[in-house]
Write a protein that holds these residues in place. Structure first.
Motif, short mmCIF file in Angstrom:
data_model
loop_
_atom_site.label_atom_id
_atom_site.label_comp_id
_atom_site.label_asym_id
_atom_site.label_seq_id
_atom_site.Cartn_x
_atom_site.Cartn_y
_atom_site.Cartn_z
N SER A 164 0.84 -1.21 0.00
CA SER A 164 0.00 0.00 0.00
C SER A 164 0.87 1.25 0.00
O SER A 164 0.58 2.23 -0.71
N ARG A 165 1.95 1.23 0.76
CA ARG A 165 2.87 2.38 0.77
C ARG A 165 3.55 2.53 -0.59
O ARG A 165 3.81 3.64 -1.06
N LYS A 166 3.84 1.42 -1.23
CA LYS A 166 4.48 1.48 -2.53
C LYS A 166 3.53 2.10 -3.57
O LYS A 166 3.96 2.91 -4.42
N ARG A 167 2.25 1.74 -3.51
CA ARG A 167 1.30 2.33 -4.46
C ARG A 167 1.23 3.84 -4.30
O ARG A 167 1.19 4.58 -5.27
N GLU A 168 1.24 4.31 -3.06
CA GLU A 168 1.23 5.75 -2.82
C GLU A 168 2.49 6.41 -3.36
O GLU A 168 2.43 7.49 -3.97
N ALA A 169 3.65 5.76 -3.16
CA ALA A 169 4.91 6.33 -3.66
C ALA A 169 4.94 6.34 -5.18
O ALA A 169 5.43 7.31 -5.80
N GLU A 170 4.38 5.30 -5.82
CA GLU A 170 4.33 5.28 -7.29
C GLU A 170 3.40 6.37 -7.83
O GLU A 170 3.69 6.97 -8.87
#
Length: 393
Positions: A164-170
């Motif tokens: 979920s954090r990765k999706r936000e960073a992307e």
């Protein structure tokens, strides 16, 4: 490798070269320079990276599991310091790997488009989250293989949070740059194994990389290198402390020896000063030496008295014997012998008187001749004086 060869290798690994009771079977010893010391410590890169994309092939030195078993048995009794050779080997290998990583980074910087610092920071954040996801997935697979299902489920829950954090960073990274450039594959070099990682790699690709044999092998080599460095530093420190301790003991012994020599010169039998036990032992030695000296004096005095008494008794005995002999001789002499003795005594007295008379005559003659000479000398001197007076007149 056949089953028999595998069993033989396993026995060599467990029992060493002398497992059959024949110590001359293996001519090469583990201390030989031809034997790989990293293999003896189970950290040779040729063994760890075998079968990977960076397979190094066969090592130039000897690898034998029986020699490793011999080393493990011998290292329990003494320190062989093979860790130094292994550290040098692993440091050279890691240095080559880091050099390849820097060259790959330079090539990527030349081929890919330049982006601003803000966009580069956002891309770096996405790469870090990808790396974290890959490590967690690899850990979950390992726990599942070991049978720890509950632990694996907890790790997978953490993976979902990181995703979920990765999706936000992307999303942030996509909004910060044009769509045409976002679709381009952004690569990154792995700091551990110098492999290329993509920004848009899926979880399966990341899990395969971070749980793969190549990446884990480089992690094992780097961890083993740090462990060996720590072990070498501890052993060197321990060895230095032992050397200092031996040096201090040697200096202390030399000082005690000097003090002992000086105390022996001053008062033989005394121990060196400096401790309570030393003072007590010195007092005991003094008492013993005094008692010995007293006994010696007593024995000497008693022996002197015995010798004196013996000499006195011998002298008395000699005098008594001499007297008895002289008396016996005097009694045995006849009247004729006595008369002879008297006549000899008279003759000797006459000879002495005649000698004395002749000496008196000689003295008188000498004195008269000296007087005549003096009178003649006086007369000649008076004549000379008269002649001088007459000549002056």
């Amino acid at each position: 490798m056949s089953a028999q060869a595998q069993m033989r290798a396993l026995l060599d690994q467990l029992m060493g070269t002398a497992r059959d009771g024949d110590e001359t079977r293996q001519r090469v010893k583990f201390t030989d320079d031809r034997v790989c010391k990293s293999h003896l410590l189970d950290c040779c890169p040729h063994d760890i990276l075998a079968g990977t994309r960076m397979d190094l092939g066969d090592c130039s030195k000897i690898h034998d599991l029986a020699l490793r078993a011999d080393y493990e048995i011998a290292s329990k009794d003494r320190d062989l310091f093979f860790e130094l050779d292994a550290v040098d080997h692993l440091e050279s290998f890691i240095a080559d790997c880091d050099r390849r990583t820097e060259l790959a980074k330079k090539r990527l910087a030349e081929t890919q488009e330049e982006i601003s610092a803000e966009v580069a920071a956002k891309a770096e954040k996405v790469h870090e989250l990808n790396e974290e996801i890959g490590k967690l997935l690899a850990k979950a697979e390992q726990l599942g293989a070991e049978g720890n299902v509950d632990e694996a489920q907890k790790v997978l829950q953490e993976v979902e949070k990181v995703r979920s954090r990765k999706r936000e960073a992307e999303e942030e990274y996509r909004n910060s740059m044009p769509a045409s450039s976002f679709q381009q594959q952004k690569l990154r070099v792995c700091e551990v194994c110098s492999a290329y990682l993509g920004l848009h790699d899926n979880d399966r690709r990341l899990a395969d990389h971070f749980g793969g044999k190549l990446h884990l092998g480089f992690i094992q080599i780097r961890e083993k290198l740090e462990q060996l460095k720590k072990t070498v530093s501890e052993k060197q420190e321990k060895r230095n402390q032992e050397r200092l301790k031996r040096r201090e003991e040697r200096e202390r012994e030399e000082k005690m020896k000097r003090r002992g020599d000086s105390s022996v010169i001053d008062a033989p039998g005394e121990q060196p000063r400096g401790t309570a036990s030393g003072t007590r032992s010195r007092s005991r030695e003094r008492k013993r030496s005094r008692s010995r000296e007293r006994r010696r004096r007593r024995s000497r005095s008693s022996s002197r008295e015995r010798r004196r008494s013996r000499t006195r008794s011998r002298d008395r005995e000699r005098k008594r014997r001499h007297r008895s002999r002289s008396r016996s001789k005097g009694r045995r002499r006849s009247p004729r012998d006595r008369s002879r003795d008297r006549s000899s005594k008279h003759k000797s007295s006459r000879d002495r008187s005649s000698r004395d008379r002749s000496r008196d005559r000689d003295r008188k003659e000498k004195s008269s001749s000296e007087r005549r000479q003096e009178s003649m000398n006086g007369k000649s001197e008076s004549r000379r004086s008269e002649e001088r007076e007459a000549g002056e007149i």
